[in-house]
Design a protein around this motif. Structure first.
Motif, PDB file in Angstrom:
ATOM      1  N   ALA A 168      50.167  43.100  36.477  1.00 58.85           N
ATOM      2  CA  ALA A 168      50.013  41.666  36.227  1.00 58.85           C
ATOM      3  C   ALA A 168      50.964  41.242  35.124  1.00 58.85           C
ATOM      4  O   ALA A 168      51.397  42.060  34.310  1.00 58.85           O
ATOM      5  CB  ALA A 168      48.574  41.333  35.830  1.00 58.85           C
TER       6      ALA A 168
ATOM      7  N   ASP B   3      49.233  40.432  40.057  1.00 56.63           N
ATOM      8  CA  ASP B   3      48.880  39.072  39.659  1.00 56.63           C
ATOM      9  C   ASP B   3      50.060  38.449  38.920  1.00 56.63           C
ATOM     10  O   ASP B   3      50.329  38.791  37.768  1.00 56.63           O
ATOM     11  CB  ASP B   3      47.648  39.074  38.768  1.00 56.63           C
ATOM     12  CG  ASP B   3      47.315  37.680  38.240  1.00 56.63           C
ATOM     13  OD1 ASP B   3      47.745  36.687  38.858  1.00 56.63           O
ATOM     14  OD2 ASP B   3      46.620  37.595  37.204  1.00 56.63           O
TER      15      ASP B   3
ATOM     16  N   SER C 197      43.042  34.602  43.624  1.00 58.46           N
ATOM     17  CA  SER C 197      42.557  33.845  42.466  1.00 58.46           C
ATOM     18  C   SER C 197      41.070  34.070  42.241  1.00 58.46           C
ATOM     19  O   SER C 197      40.604  34.144  41.099  1.00 58.46           O
ATOM     20  CB  SER C 197      42.829  32.349  42.659  1.00 58.46           C
ATOM     21  OG  SER C 197      44.212  32.102  42.732  1.00 58.46           O
TER      22      SER C 197
ATOM     23  N   VAL D 208      43.477  43.451  43.446  1.00 61.46           N
ATOM     24  CA  VAL D 208      44.717  42.678  43.493  1.00 61.46           C
ATOM     25  C   VAL D 208      45.876  43.608  43.169  1.00 61.46           C
ATOM     26  O   VAL D 208      45.863  44.289  42.131  1.00 61.46           O
ATOM     27  CB  VAL D 208      44.673  41.503  42.500  1.00 61.46           C
ATOM     28  CG1 VAL D 208      46.028  40.805  42.433  1.00 61.46           C
ATOM     29  CG2 VAL D 208      43.575  40.519  42.895  1.00 61.46           C
TER      30      VAL D 208
ATOM     31  N   ILE E 236      40.765  37.433  40.469  1.00 65.04           N
ATOM     32  CA  ILE E 236      41.273  37.338  39.098  1.00 65.04           C
ATOM     33  C   ILE E 236      40.316  36.549  38.218  1.00 65.04           C
ATOM     34  O   ILE E 236      40.034  36.923  37.070  1.00 65.04           O
ATOM     35  CB  ILE E 236      42.676  36.705  39.076  1.00 65.04           C
ATOM     36  CG1 ILE E 236      43.693  37.603  39.786  1.00 65.04           C
ATOM     37  CG2 ILE E 236      43.118  36.414  37.648  1.00 65.04           C
ATOM     38  CD1 ILE E 236      43.848  38.989  39.187  1.00 65.04           C
TER      39      ILE E 236
ATOM     40  N   VAL F 198      43.214  45.698  39.340  1.00 64.30           N
ATOM     41  CA  VAL F 198      44.548  45.133  39.473  1.00 64.30           C
ATOM     42  C   VAL F 198      45.562  46.258  39.328  1.00 64.30           C
ATOM     43  O   VAL F 198      45.356  47.213  38.563  1.00 64.30           O
ATOM     44  CB  VAL F 198      44.787  44.031  38.416  1.00 64.30           C
ATOM     45  CG1 VAL F 198      44.755  44.593  37.010  1.00 64.30           C
ATOM     46  CG2 VAL F 198      46.081  43.290  38.666  1.00 64.30           C
TER      47      VAL F 198
END
Length: 471
Positions: free
Chosen positions: A293, A217, A270, A214, A273, A290
């Motif tokens: 975030a 986030d 999602s 990701v 995460i 990630v």
């Protein structure tokens, strides 16, 4: 002070974990239908001599799993209130239980709750206003707490709780991922939303149609109200009425929708995460799952055992004009209208949040940092809700020697604390929050357009607000 149950609760840097969820929704429904509004709390407070010497028995509730910070503050209060015997309920706050106790008349003297509950219970006459408590103890609330922290517990020009803690969210960055993607942290700035989205997309890694990393986030559902404030909107007005369908809020939802779509879609993001073990070895920064975030300050403490495995940094969230920005969150002590020993409750809550109490807590945290090797000598400080205490603790205790990324992040969290905004106080705050989260999920998964989702949420939230206001 003698404490019969010495273990009181705290999460990362907190004295207690606050329970909510489905039980809270049920409890609030019961509250709205079973309890009429009124001045019960004000009438009860009018009969209290808050300046009286604290004596007798004091019952507290909302405490669970004490840590070094919480215990140090309890010990400090024990030294200040030698003639008070305290009985602590070690369980976490539960909204349904609170409602049941209110109906039964068996309320404790002081309760620790999430600040989002305070205006709701105040509007229902279940809490005492504490302005007279502050005056009796010569506490200037405007000086002790950040204005946005105090705004969380202010309703109809009265203060209904003693605030504690303030966890400002910022953007926690992963320097390794950013370098690999050729992205500068300065691109994560709402003054240029297209560049922001492009940076998130560049950090995202796809495995076919699936997301394996990701890029960014935003916590688009749980932090929706903060994103709306950043866009110049907000979820309530000054009276506490919901304003979910404001044009600025729509702009925020559309931005988040585009942000998720650039990374493979809300469901895909999602899913990744939700699969990350954010508290353990599988955390997204140690494993480069990630790129950046939004995280509250407490998460720095979670990452300290992995200081040698992560390359973190931080930048503040911004408003659309590029100004640093964050939002409040935390807990507070309230005195129920049915309290049997409110004068002692007032003194105890103020002692627990005094400058001396926070320094005692900071001393305890410093000792823990030195004793526990997995902290790697990193002391991220404490975020108390009080600017004076925050700055004193920052200067004397906060340190991350040898870890420049942590030093940067600690500095960003402290610097942005003064730039916070309250999410707003409303007697229907829980209902408004629930409707907002439902609307965000509906819009981000594509079930409804952002306009339709916010319009529907506004209608439902206004209905709940009107129900409270009419009582």
């Amino acid at each position: 002070m003698r404490t019969s149950a010495s273990r009181t609760g705290s999460g990362p840097g907190r004295m207690g974990r606050i329970g909510s969820g489905a039980a809270a929704a049920v409890a609030m429904t019961l509250l709205l239908t079973a309890c009429g509004g009124g001045a019960g709390g004000e009438d009860a407070a009018a009969d209290v001599d808050f300046a009286a010497e604290p004596t007798g028995e004091l019952r507290g509730w909302g405490f669970e799993n004490t840590d070094d910070v919480g215990q140090a503050r309890l010990d400090h209060a024990a030294g200040e209130l030698g003639d008070v015997t305290i009985e602590l309920d070690q369980t976490a706050f539960d909204a349904q239980k609170f409602t049941t106790l209110a109906v039964s008349g068996d309320m404790p003297d002081v309760v620790q709750i999430d600040r989002q509950f305070v205006p709701t219970y105040a509007a229902q006459g279940l809490l005492m206003p504490l302005d007279a408590c502050f005056t009796a103890h010569e506490v200037d609330a405007a000086e002790r707490w950040y204005p946005h922290v105090l705004a969380d517990v202010t309703w109809e020009d009265q203060v209904w709780a003693v605030p504690q803690f303030y966890q400002p969210p910022v953007i926690l960055t992963n320097a390794r991922v950013m370098e690999e993607a050729g992205v500068d942290a300065g691109a994560l700035d709402l003054s240029d939303p297209d560049a922001f989205i492009a940076a998130a997309e560049a950090m995202t890694v796809m495995d076919g149609s699936s997301v394996s990393r990701v890029g960014f986030d935003p916590q688009g559902v749980s932090k929706a109200a903060q994103w709306m404030l950043a866009f110049g909107g907000g979820v309530v007005d000054e009276s506490g009425a919901p304003t979910l369908d404001r044009p600025e809020n729509l702009e925020a939802v559309e931005f988040l929708q585009q942000l998720y779509e650039a990374q493979g879609g809300f469901s895909e993001v999602s899913g990744v995460i939700d699969s990350i073990d954010i508290f353990g070895d599988g955390n997204g920064y140690a494993n480069d799952l990630v790129g950046a975030a939004v995280f509250d300050q407490w998460y720095l403490n979670v990452l300290t055992p992995y200081a040698d495995d992560v390359e973190i940094g931080a930048v503040p969230m911004t408003t659309t004009d590029g100004s640093p920005f964050t939002a409040t969150g935390g807990s507070a002590f309230v005195i129920p209208a049915g309290a049997q020993n409110p004068s002692a409750a007032c003194a105890w809550a103020l002692d627990l949040t005094s400058g001396d109490a926070w320094i005692a807590a900071a001393d305890a945290r410093a000792a823990t940092t030195e004793e526990e090797e997995d902290r790697n000598g990193i002391n991220t400080g404490l975020f108390t809700g009080s600017p004076e205490s925050d700055q004193e603790i920052r200067a004397e205790y906060a340190s991350a020697e040898g870890y420049p990324g942590f030093e940067e992040a600690i500095g960003v969290y402290y610097d942005v604390a003064a730039e916070g905004a309250s999410l707003g106080a409303s007697p229907a705050g829980q209902q408004i929050r629930g409707e907002l989260e439902n609307a965000m999920t509906s819009a981000l998964v594509g079930e409804r357009s952002p306009e339709e989702a916010l319009a529907q949420a506004q209608q439902a939230a206004m209905s709940a607000y009107d129900q409270v206001s009419e009582q």
